[in-house]
Design an enzyme around this catalytic site. Structure first.
Site, PDB file in Angstrom:
ATOM      1  N   PHE A  72       0.815  -1.220   0.000  1.00 44.84           N
ATOM      2  CA  PHE A  72       0.000   0.000   0.000  1.00 44.84           C
ATOM      3  C   PHE A  72       0.846   1.266   0.000  1.00 44.84           C
ATOM      4  O   PHE A  72       0.363   2.329  -0.384  1.00 44.84           O
ATOM      5  CB  PHE A  72      -0.882   0.051   1.258  1.00 44.84           C
ATOM      6  CG  PHE A  72      -1.861  -1.080   1.381  1.00 44.84           C
ATOM      7  CD1 PHE A  72      -3.105  -1.004   0.783  1.00 44.84           C
ATOM      8  CD2 PHE A  72      -1.539  -2.228   2.101  1.00 44.84           C
ATOM      9  CE1 PHE A  72      -4.012  -2.041   0.904  1.00 44.84           C
ATOM     10  CE2 PHE A  72      -2.434  -3.266   2.222  1.00 44.84           C
ATOM     11  CZ  PHE A  72      -3.672  -3.175   1.624  1.00 44.84           C
ATOM     12  N   ALA A  73       2.078   1.163   0.495  1.00 45.00           N
ATOM     13  CA  ALA A  73       2.894   2.370   0.692  1.00 45.00           C
ATOM     14  C   ALA A  73       3.092   3.100  -0.623  1.00 45.00           C
ATOM     15  O   ALA A  73       3.555   2.519  -1.598  1.00 45.00           O
ATOM     16  CB  ALA A  73       4.251   1.983   1.286  1.00 45.00           C
ATOM     17  N   SER A  76       0.305   9.550  -2.983  1.00 44.15           N
ATOM     18  CA  SER A  76      -0.968   9.378  -3.689  1.00 44.15           C
ATOM     19  C   SER A  76      -1.758  10.668  -3.924  1.00 44.15           C
ATOM     20  O   SER A  76      -2.975  10.618  -4.042  1.00 44.15           O
ATOM     21  CB  SER A  76      -1.841   8.369  -2.950  1.00 44.15           C
ATOM     22  OG  SER A  76      -2.186   8.878  -1.686  1.00 44.15           O
ATOM     23  N   TYR A 140       0.921  10.681 -10.986  1.00 47.19           N
ATOM     24  CA  TYR A 140       0.543   9.646 -10.016  1.00 47.19           C
ATOM     25  C   TYR A 140       0.094   8.373 -10.743  1.00 47.19           C
ATOM     26  O   TYR A 140       0.607   7.278 -10.487  1.00 47.19           O
ATOM     27  CB  TYR A 140      -0.570  10.173  -9.095  1.00 47.19           C
ATOM     28  CG  TYR A 140      -1.243   9.108  -8.292  1.00 47.19           C
ATOM     29  CD1 TYR A 140      -0.538   8.425  -7.297  1.00 47.19           C
ATOM     30  CD2 TYR A 140      -2.575   8.759  -8.520  1.00 47.19           C
ATOM     31  CE1 TYR A 140      -1.156   7.429  -6.561  1.00 47.19           C
ATOM     32  CE2 TYR A 140      -3.184   7.767  -7.790  1.00 47.19           C
ATOM     33  CZ  TYR A 140      -2.487   7.104  -6.813  1.00 47.19           C
ATOM     34  OH  TYR A 140      -3.096   6.110  -6.100  1.00 47.19           O
ATOM     35  N   LYS A 144       1.892   4.455 -11.036  1.00 48.52           N
ATOM     36  CA  LYS A 144       1.196   3.220 -10.651  1.00 48.52           C
ATOM     37  C   LYS A 144       1.116   2.257 -11.846  1.00 48.52           C
ATOM     38  O   LYS A 144       1.228   1.036 -11.679  1.00 48.52           O
ATOM     39  CB  LYS A 144      -0.212   3.550 -10.142  1.00 48.52           C
ATOM     40  CG  LYS A 144      -0.220   4.212  -8.773  1.00 48.52           C
ATOM     41  CD  LYS A 144       0.028   3.186  -7.668  1.00 48.52           C
ATOM     42  CE  LYS A 144      -0.023   3.802  -6.284  1.00 48.52           C
ATOM     43  NZ  LYS A 144       0.049   2.805  -5.206  1.00 48.52           N
ATOM     44  N   LEU A 187     -12.778  14.649  -1.426  1.00 46.85           N
ATOM     45  CA  LEU A 187     -14.069  15.329  -1.275  1.00 46.85           C
ATOM     46  C   LEU A 187     -14.780  15.021   0.048  1.00 46.85           C
ATOM     47  O   LEU A 187     -15.142  15.946   0.791  1.00 46.85           O
ATOM     48  CB  LEU A 187     -14.977  14.967  -2.470  1.00 46.85           C
ATOM     49  CG  LEU A 187     -16.361  15.594  -2.475  1.00 46.85           C
ATOM     50  CD1 LEU A 187     -16.280  17.113  -2.520  1.00 46.85           C
ATOM     51  CD2 LEU A 187     -17.176  15.075  -3.659  1.00 46.85           C
TER      52      LEU A 187
HETATM   53  N1  UFG Z   1     -13.531  18.028  -5.182  1.00 44.29           N
HETATM   54  C1  UFG Z   1     -14.085  19.287  -4.984  1.00 44.29           C
HETATM   55  N2  UFG Z   1     -13.639  20.026  -3.925  1.00 44.29           N
HETATM   56  C2  UFG Z   1     -12.675  19.580  -3.055  1.00 44.29           C
HETATM   57  C3  UFG Z   1     -12.129  18.276  -3.276  1.00 44.29           C
HETATM   58  C4  UFG Z   1     -12.574  17.535  -4.352  1.00 44.29           C
HETATM   59  O1  UFG Z   1     -14.932  19.741  -5.739  1.00 44.29           O
HETATM   60  O2  UFG Z   1     -12.314  20.303  -2.126  1.00 44.29           O
HETATM   61  C5  UFG Z   1     -13.993  17.227  -6.328  1.00 44.29           C
HETATM   62  C6  UFG Z   1     -12.893  16.886  -7.306  1.00 44.29           C
HETATM   63  O3  UFG Z   1     -12.637  17.948  -8.187  1.00 44.29           O
HETATM   64  C7  UFG Z   1     -13.462  15.651  -7.983  1.00 44.29           C
HETATM   65  C8  UFG Z   1     -14.262  14.985  -6.845  1.00 44.29           C
HETATM   66  O4  UFG Z   1     -14.474  16.002  -5.873  1.00 44.29           O
HETATM   67  O5  UFG Z   1     -14.335  16.042  -8.988  1.00 44.29           O
HETATM   68  C9  UFG Z   1     -13.538  13.822  -6.202  1.00 44.29           C
HETATM   69  O6  UFG Z   1     -12.226  14.263  -5.848  1.00 44.29           O
HETATM   70  P1  UFG Z   1     -11.266  13.450  -4.850  1.00 44.29           P
HETATM   71  O7  UFG Z   1     -10.028  14.251  -4.696  1.00 44.29           O
HETATM   72  O8  UFG Z   1     -12.034  13.079  -3.623  1.00 44.29           O
HETATM   73  O9  UFG Z   1     -10.984  12.097  -5.620  1.00 44.29           O
HETATM   74  P2  UFG Z   1     -10.400  11.891  -7.099  1.00 44.29           P
HETATM   75  O10 UFG Z   1     -11.533  11.347  -7.890  1.00 44.29           O
HETATM   76  O11 UFG Z   1      -9.705  13.048  -7.641  1.00 44.29           O
HETATM   77  O12 UFG Z   1      -9.233  10.856  -6.805  1.00 44.29           O
HETATM   78  C10 UFG Z   1      -9.401   9.571  -6.278  1.00 44.29           C
HETATM   79  C11 UFG Z   1      -8.148   9.148  -5.534  1.00 44.29           C
HETATM   80  C12 UFG Z   1      -6.944   9.146  -6.439  1.00 44.29           C
HETATM   81  C13 UFG Z   1      -7.227   8.268  -7.605  1.00 44.29           C
HETATM   82  C14 UFG Z   1      -8.518   8.655  -8.246  1.00 44.29           C
HETATM   83  C15 UFG Z   1      -8.859   7.679  -9.303  1.00 44.29           C
HETATM   84  O13 UFG Z   1      -7.925  10.031  -4.476  1.00 44.29           O
HETATM   85  O14 UFG Z   1      -5.827   8.656  -5.741  1.00 44.29           O
HETATM   86  O15 UFG Z   1      -9.578   8.684  -7.299  1.00 44.29           O
HETATM   87  O16 UFG Z   1     -10.185   7.744  -9.630  1.00 44.29           O
HETATM   88  F1  UFG Z   1      -6.237   8.390  -8.509  1.00 44.29           F
END
Ligand code: UFG
Length: 322
Positions: A72-73, A76, A140, A144, A187
Site C-alpha cells: 500500500f505504501a 498518492s 501519479y 502506478k 471530497l
Molecule cells: N472536489 C471538490 N472540492 C474539493 C475536493 C474535491 O470539488 O475540495 C472534487 C474533485 O474535483 C473531484 C471529486 O471532488 O471532482 C472527487 O475528488 P477526490 O479528490 O475526492 O478524488 P479523485 O476522484 O480526484 O481521486 C481519487 C483518488 C486518487 C485516484 C482517483 C482515481 O484520491 O488517488 O480517485 O479515480 F487516482
C-alpha cells in the site's frame, strides 16, 4: 490457511483497515511504514511494526520467510504528483522495484498491489473495464501503471503470483481506522471537516462538466469492501500470473449528490462555493468490476453512499471527541 504477511503502508488509511482485517482473520502481520503520511497509532494492535522505507526494510526482513506482501505504501496526491514528479517516480516506482527485488531474492511468493483508476486517464467508455486503454493524465497514475508493468514482468519471468487492485474512490471508515491526512484533498473528508466545524466551506471544483448537474461523477467504494477484496486477492494469487481487477460499485455519484448525502447524514448545511475546475480531473469515473466479482467472488456489501458517509462521519466525530 494463516499466512505471514508484510503490509507496507499499514499506518495509512486503506493499509490500516486492511491490516486490521488481516489480523482479525488470523494472519501474522508485520506493518512497515515510514510514517511520512501514516500514523503510528493507526497500526493495528496484534501486528508487529517496523518504521522505515518499504524496500529497505524488505531487503532484510523478508529473509524471515513471508507468504506474501500487500503493498500500500505510496505517494498518492494527484496534484502534488504534477508539481513534484521526482517524489512520485522515486517514492512509488523506485521503492516498488526495490521491494520486488527483495521479494525475488527471498522467494516471497505473493503480492497484492494497490493500483488505481488513475491508470486509465480520461475514459473512452464508462463503466471502465480492465481492458480499457491505459493513458494516465497525471504523474501519479503513470507511476502506478509503470509498477503494474514491472509486476507483470516479474510474474512472467520469476513466477511471482500477483494481483493488482485498481481502486476507484475509496470512502468510509472501519471503527478507529479511517481517513485523516494532514493535507486533505479528498471530497468526503473535506466536506466532513466543514460539518465538524474545522473548515468554513467547501469549494466545488467545476460545474460545467458534461454530466447531469455539471459536477464530476465518481464511483465510491467502502474501505471495508475494499479490504475484503484484498483478502480474496491473496487467496487467488497464483504463481506466474499477474491479474488486474477494478474495484468500484459501478454506480456514479456527482459531487453535488455527495454533498447532499453529507448534509442528510450530518444535519449540517455545508456552505459551498463554486471554484474553477481542478486540472487533471476526468468528468466521469465509474468502474466495471465484473471480473473481481466473477473471478475473486467479491461481493461489496456497503454500496450505499449514505452508509459510507455515516461511517466516515462517526470516525470524524470520534476523533474530535478525543
Ligand atoms: N472536489 C471538490 N472540492 C474539493 C475536493 C474535491 O470539488 O475540495 C472534487 C474533485 O474535483 C473531484 C471529486 O471532488 O471532482 C472527487 O475528488 P477526490 O479528490 O475526492 O478524488 P479523485 O476522484 O480526484 O481521486 C481519487 C483518488 C486518487 C485516484 C482517483 C482515481 O484520491 O488517488 O480517485 O479515480 F487516482
Amino acid at each position: 490457511e494463516d499466512m505471514k504477511l508484510l503490509v507496507t503502508g499499514g499506518a495509512g488509511y486503506i493499509g490500516s483497515v486492511c491490516a486490521q482485517r488481516l489480523v482479525e482473520s488470523g494472519h501474522e502481520v508485520v506493518v512497515v511504514d515510514d510514517l511520512s503520511t501514516g500514523h503510528r497509532d493507526a497500526v493495528p494492535a496484534g501486528s508487529r511494526f517496523v518504521q522505515g522505507d518499504a524496500a529497505e526494510v524488505a531487503h532484510d526482513l523478508l529473509a524471515e520467510g513471508f507468504d506474501g506482501v500487500l503493498h500500500f505504501a505510496a505517494k498518492s496526491l494527484v496534484g502534488e504528483s504534477m508539481q513534484d514528479p521526482a517524489k512520485y517516480w522515486e517514492g512509488n516506482v523506485v521503492t516498488s522495484l526495490g521491494l520486488l527485488a527483495a521479494m525475488r531474492k527471498h522467494g516471497t511468493p505473493r503480492l497484492v498491489f494497490s493500483s488505481t483508476a488513475a491508470t486509465y486517464g480520461e475514459p473512452e467508455q464508462v463503466p471502465i473495464p480492465e481492458t480499457a486503454p491505459t493513458r494516465p493524465t497525471n504523474t501519479y497514475g503513470a507511476t502506478k501503471l509503470a509498477i503494474d508493468h514491472a509486476i507483470t514482468s516479474y510474474a512472467t519471468a520469476h513466477g511471482l503470483g500477483a494481483v493488482s487492485l485498481r481502486y476507484f474512490n475509496v470512502a468510509g471508515a472501519y471503527g478507529a481506522y479511517g481517513e485523516r491526512h494532514t493535507t486533505e484533498t479528498h471530497l468526503i473528508p473535506i466536506v466532513l471537516q466543514v460539518a465538524a466545524g474545522t473548515r468554513d466551506q467547501l469549494q466545488l471544483f467545476g460545474d460545467d462538466y458534461p454530466t447531469e448537474d455539471g459536477t464530476c461523477v465518481r464511483d465510491y467504494i467502502h474501505v471495508l469492501d475494499l479490504a475484503e477484496a484484498h483478502l480474496l486477492a491473496l487467496e487467488h494469487a497464483a504463481p506466474g500470473t499477474h491479474r488486474i481487477y477494478n474495484l468500484g460499485n459501478g454506480t456514479g455519484f456527482s459531487n453535488r449528490q455527495v454533498v447532499e448525502t453529507c448534509r442528510e447524514v450530518t444535519g449540517h448545511p455545508i456552505p459551498t462555493v463554486m471554484a474553477a475546475r481542478r486540472p487533471g480531473d476526468p468528468a466521469v469515473l465509474v468502474a466495471a468490476s465484473d471480473a473481481a466479482r466473477d473471478q475473486l467472488g467479491w461481493k461489496p456489501e456497503r454500496a450505499d453512499l449514505a452508509t459510507m458517509v455515516r461511517d466516515a462521519w462517526q470516525f470524524t466525530q470520534a476523533r474530535h471527541a478525543q
